[in-house]
Design an enzyme around this catalytic site. Sequence first.
Site, short mmCIF file in Angstrom:
data_model
loop_
_atom_site.label_atom_id
_atom_site.label_comp_id
_atom_site.label_asym_id
_atom_site.label_seq_id
_atom_site.Cartn_x
_atom_site.Cartn_y
_atom_site.Cartn_z
N SER A 143 1.05 -1.17 -0.58
CA SER A 143 -0.14 -0.20 -0.12
C SER A 143 1.08 1.22 0.34
O SER A 143 2.34 0.87 0.33
CB SER A 143 -0.78 -0.26 1.19
OG SER A 143 -1.62 1.07 1.72
N TYR A 157 -1.42 -0.86 10.67
CA TYR A 157 -1.22 -1.91 9.10
C TYR A 157 -0.54 -1.32 8.31
O TYR A 157 0.92 -1.80 7.36
CB TYR A 157 -2.83 -1.25 8.70
CG TYR A 157 -2.31 -1.45 7.02
CD1 TYR A 157 -3.20 -2.58 6.85
CD2 TYR A 157 -2.52 -0.36 6.45
CE1 TYR A 157 -2.93 -2.75 5.05
CE2 TYR A 157 -3.08 -0.40 5.13
CZ TYR A 157 -3.55 -1.43 4.68
OH TYR A 157 -4.28 -1.65 2.48
#
Length: 252
Positions: A143, A157
């Site tokens: 990401s 995350y």
Amino acid sequence: MFALANKVAIVTGASSGIGRATAKLFTEQGAKLVVAARRQAELEALVAEIEDAAGTAIALAGDVRDEAYAKALVDLAVGRFGGLDIAFNNAGSVGQMGPVPDMLLKTWHETIDTNLTGAFIGAKYQVPALLERGGGSLIFTSSFVGRTAGIPGMAAYAAAKAGLIGLTQVLAAEYGAQGLRVNALLPGGTDTPGATTTTPEARAFVEGIHALKRMAQPQEIARSALYLASDASSFTTGTALFADGGVSINRT
Ligand SMILES: NC(=O)c1ccc[n+]([C@@H]2O[C@H](COP(=O)([O-])OP(=O)(O)OC[C@H]3O[C@@H](n4cnc5c(N)ncnc54)[C@H](OP(=O)(O)O)[C@@H]3O)[C@@H](O)[C@H]2O)c1
């Protein structure tokens, strides 16, 4: 160049969003697929859609944090389709968000396990099978979060997604000489059930931080996954490929 005829692929996180769109695109390009996620009914619906479009896929439901499941996915690809050429380790979730002092160790572990350890376990069993067929393409969904953007509340995350880039680089160096390419794909904000844009305000914010002033559709990210999976990216390995609508460079 983008064709996947005679290729066998595993796609994790295929019950939804980016993984689902990628599974459909890979089969449209001729790949035979093993599709993975926890939700059996969603996987079966996907397989039915693929078969209706004359594609080939088989589902096996399980949790990517489970080592036995990672092995079973590879065994299924080899047993049913004769080998493995592509693995798209895409399963992931943002997990519970919050500032670091308030984050429970349990929450940290859950997010790291799903997004990073799950990918490691997948690769552990996929690499030997990929090498057996002379190499292939191993892809991890990372990401922009954790690479070019620090977003408050996303510590676990971000750490997991940054960790995937390190894993990518090491695997690319370890197996490049044997013809295995390993890359990370870094989507920007993508319109999926897993996105954090649950209110109009959140959505407007996320759209606004992208240079393109919108979120991606999962099919757009799937096309970047296809690039990395196919011979179109034959000299691309060890990279972190942005498909992020310019969120990483945007200052407007
Ligand atoms: N959407 C975004 O804005 C965005 C941006 C950058 C990166 N990403 C990354 O893109 C990937 C796909 O996300 P998405 O946006 O498509 O979200 P999504 O629609 O929620 O899909 C996530 C997929 O991962 C699977 N999954 C989650 N935890 C799992 C587990 N423990 N075991 C097995 N499967 C699991 C889910 O299936 P089950 O629930 O059926 O298990 C689902 O198929 C993720 O790695 C995410 O971090 C997303």
